[in-house]
Design a protein around this motif. Structure first.
Motif, PDB file in Angstrom:
ATOM      1  N   LYS A  19       0.825  -1.214   0.000  1.00  0.00           N
ATOM      2  CA  LYS A  19       0.000   0.000   0.000  1.00  0.00           C
ATOM      3  C   LYS A  19       0.858   1.263   0.000  1.00  0.00           C
ATOM      4  CE  LYS A  19      -2.162  -1.241   3.744  1.00  0.00           C
ATOM      5  NZ  LYS A  19      -3.068  -1.249   4.897  1.00  0.00           N
ATOM      6  N   GLU A  20       2.078   1.162  -0.477  1.00  0.00           N
ATOM      7  CA  GLU A  20       2.991   2.305  -0.484  1.00  0.00           C
ATOM      8  C   GLU A  20       2.409   3.455  -1.307  1.00  0.00           C
ATOM      9  OE1 GLU A  20       7.504   3.472  -1.981  1.00  0.00           O
ATOM     10  OE2 GLU A  20       6.591   1.584  -2.620  1.00  0.00           O
ATOM     11  N   VAL A  21       2.462   4.656  -0.729  1.00  0.00           N
ATOM     12  CA  VAL A  21       2.019   5.844  -1.451  1.00  0.00           C
ATOM     13  C   VAL A  21       3.219   6.458  -2.181  1.00  0.00           C
ATOM     14  CG1 VAL A  21       0.056   6.334   0.064  1.00  0.00           C
ATOM     15  CG2 VAL A  21       2.297   7.337   0.584  1.00  0.00           C
ATOM     16  N   SER A  22       2.931   7.238  -3.197  1.00  0.00           N
ATOM     17  CA  SER A  22       3.976   7.817  -4.034  1.00  0.00           C
ATOM     18  C   SER A  22       4.427   9.160  -3.463  1.00  0.00           C
ATOM     19  CB  SER A  22       3.431   8.003  -5.452  1.00  0.00           C
ATOM     20  OG  SER A  22       4.411   8.565  -6.271  1.00  0.00           O
ATOM     21  N   LEU A  23       5.668   9.189  -2.969  1.00  0.00           N
ATOM     22  CA  LEU A  23       6.225  10.412  -2.376  1.00  0.00           C
ATOM     23  C   LEU A  23       7.584  10.705  -2.994  1.00  0.00           C
ATOM     24  CD1 LEU A  23       5.475   9.596   1.370  1.00  0.00           C
ATOM     25  CD2 LEU A  23       4.231  11.204  -0.088  1.00  0.00           C
ATOM     26  N   ARG A  50      12.671  13.914  -1.197  1.00  0.00           N
ATOM     27  CA  ARG A  50      12.839  14.913  -0.138  1.00  0.00           C
ATOM     28  C   ARG A  50      11.904  14.627   1.029  1.00  0.00           C
ATOM     29  NH1 ARG A  50      10.059  18.833   1.837  1.00  0.00           N
ATOM     30  NH2 ARG A  50       8.460  18.697   0.238  1.00  0.00           N
ATOM     31  N   VAL A  51      10.641  14.320   0.730  1.00  0.00           N
ATOM     32  CA  VAL A  51       9.661  14.042   1.777  1.00  0.00           C
ATOM     33  C   VAL A  51      10.024  12.754   2.507  1.00  0.00           C
ATOM     34  CG1 VAL A  51       7.231  13.457   2.168  1.00  0.00           C
ATOM     35  CG2 VAL A  51       7.826  15.369   0.688  1.00  0.00           C
ATOM     36  N   ASN A  70      12.372  12.087  10.996  1.00  0.00           N
ATOM     37  CA  ASN A  70      11.349  12.227  12.038  1.00  0.00           C
ATOM     38  C   ASN A  70      11.061  10.921  12.766  1.00  0.00           C
ATOM     39  OD1 ASN A  70      10.968  14.970  11.665  1.00  0.00           O
ATOM     40  ND2 ASN A  70       9.305  14.681  10.198  1.00  0.00           N
ATOM     41  N   LEU A  71      11.345   9.790  12.133  1.00  0.00           N
ATOM     42  CA  LEU A  71      11.110   8.496  12.790  1.00  0.00           C
ATOM     43  C   LEU A  71      11.975   8.330  14.040  1.00  0.00           C
ATOM     44  CD1 LEU A  71      10.661   5.895   9.922  1.00  0.00           C
ATOM     45  CD2 LEU A  71       9.017   6.510  11.694  1.00  0.00           C
ATOM     46  N   TYR A  74       4.166  13.608   9.503  1.00  0.00           N
ATOM     47  CA  TYR A  74       3.821  13.226   8.128  1.00  0.00           C
ATOM     48  C   TYR A  74       3.143  14.357   7.353  1.00  0.00           C
ATOM     49  CZ  TYR A  74       4.865   8.360   9.298  1.00  0.00           C
ATOM     50  OH  TYR A  74       5.491   7.194   9.670  1.00  0.00           O
ATOM     51  N   GLU A  75       3.156  15.569   7.875  1.00  0.00           N
ATOM     52  CA  GLU A  75       2.415  16.661   7.234  1.00  0.00           C
ATOM     53  C   GLU A  75       2.835  16.930   5.792  1.00  0.00           C
ATOM     54  OE1 GLU A  75       2.388  20.093   9.822  1.00  0.00           O
ATOM     55  OE2 GLU A  75       0.472  19.457  10.669  1.00  0.00           O
ATOM     56  N   ASP A  76       4.140  16.938   5.513  1.00  0.00           N
ATOM     57  CA  ASP A  76       4.586  17.169   4.131  1.00  0.00           C
ATOM     58  C   ASP A  76       4.091  16.052   3.214  1.00  0.00           C
ATOM     59  OD1 ASP A  76       5.863  19.500   4.856  1.00  0.00           O
ATOM     60  OD2 ASP A  76       7.882  18.635   4.850  1.00  0.00           O
TER      61      ASP A  76
END
Length: 191
Positions: free
Chosen positions: A129-133, A136-137, A144-145, A153-155
């Motif tokens: 279910k990986e989203v496309s980012l 840089r993000v 942040n992890l 995860y705002e960006d």
């Protein structure tokens, strides 16, 4: 003791996510994209807990002009999610919703656990279910992890929201799912 409690919470959260996904997959399995027999109303969801019964005709019509407005209503999100499922991109909305939930969390341990689950479910290259980012993000998320916070995860969330708005939303407005809804409310209001 604390670690096992967090493990149980994580397992329960995954079960809830899976049951939400399974519970709303009846539409995907309905032949010819017809509404399944167990739908409660015009929003094509498969439960009676949806808010479409409280959604006005004007509100539904306003969705075509305002993506933000649609995303703020549970009935709008449910209908849009149904459409995204037909395009095999439902993970975008699920990621966005998971981030919204994380933002409301205040317990540090729960924040850490939810942040980790979001990463595993939507950011990891190993996830189906990986989203496309963009890179840089991804770098920001990886930093942040180390010290998760509710807004880490705002960006990424903004990038996915923008993708849904610019890419999926115009197709949604021309989809049989949305057009059927508009037709059904039009015929209901004429009666």
């Amino acid at each position: 003791m604390q670690t096992s409690h967090l493990g149980i919470e994580a397992a329960e959260m995954r079960k809830r996510q899976q049951s939400q996904n399974e519970g709303t997959s009846a539409m995907s399995q309905a032949p010819g994209n017809q509404r399944p027999n167990n739908t409660c109303c015009f929003c094509w969801c498969c439960c009676c807990s949806c808010s479409c019964q409280n959604t006005t005709t004007d509100e539904i019509m306003s969705w075509s002009q305002n993506f933000d407005k649609m995303m703020k209503t549970p009935a709008g999100r449910n209908l849009f999610r149904e459409f995204l499922r037909t395009e095999y991109s439902e993970e975008n909305l699920l990621f966005w919703l998971a981030c919204e939930e994380l933002k409301m969390e205040q317990n540090k341990k729960v924040i850490e656990e939810k942040a980790k689950l979001i990463y595993e479910d939507y950011i990891s290259i190993l996830s189906p279910k990986e989203v496309s980012l963009d890179s840089r993000v991804r770098e920001v998320i990886n930093r942040n992890l180390l010290d998760p916070n509710p807004h880490m995860y705002e960006d990424a969330q903004l990038q996915i929201y923008t993708l849904m708005h610019r890419d999926s939303f115009p197709r949604f407005l021309n989809s049989p799912i949305y057009k059927s809804l508009v037709e059904s409310i039009g015929s209901t209001s004429e009666s």
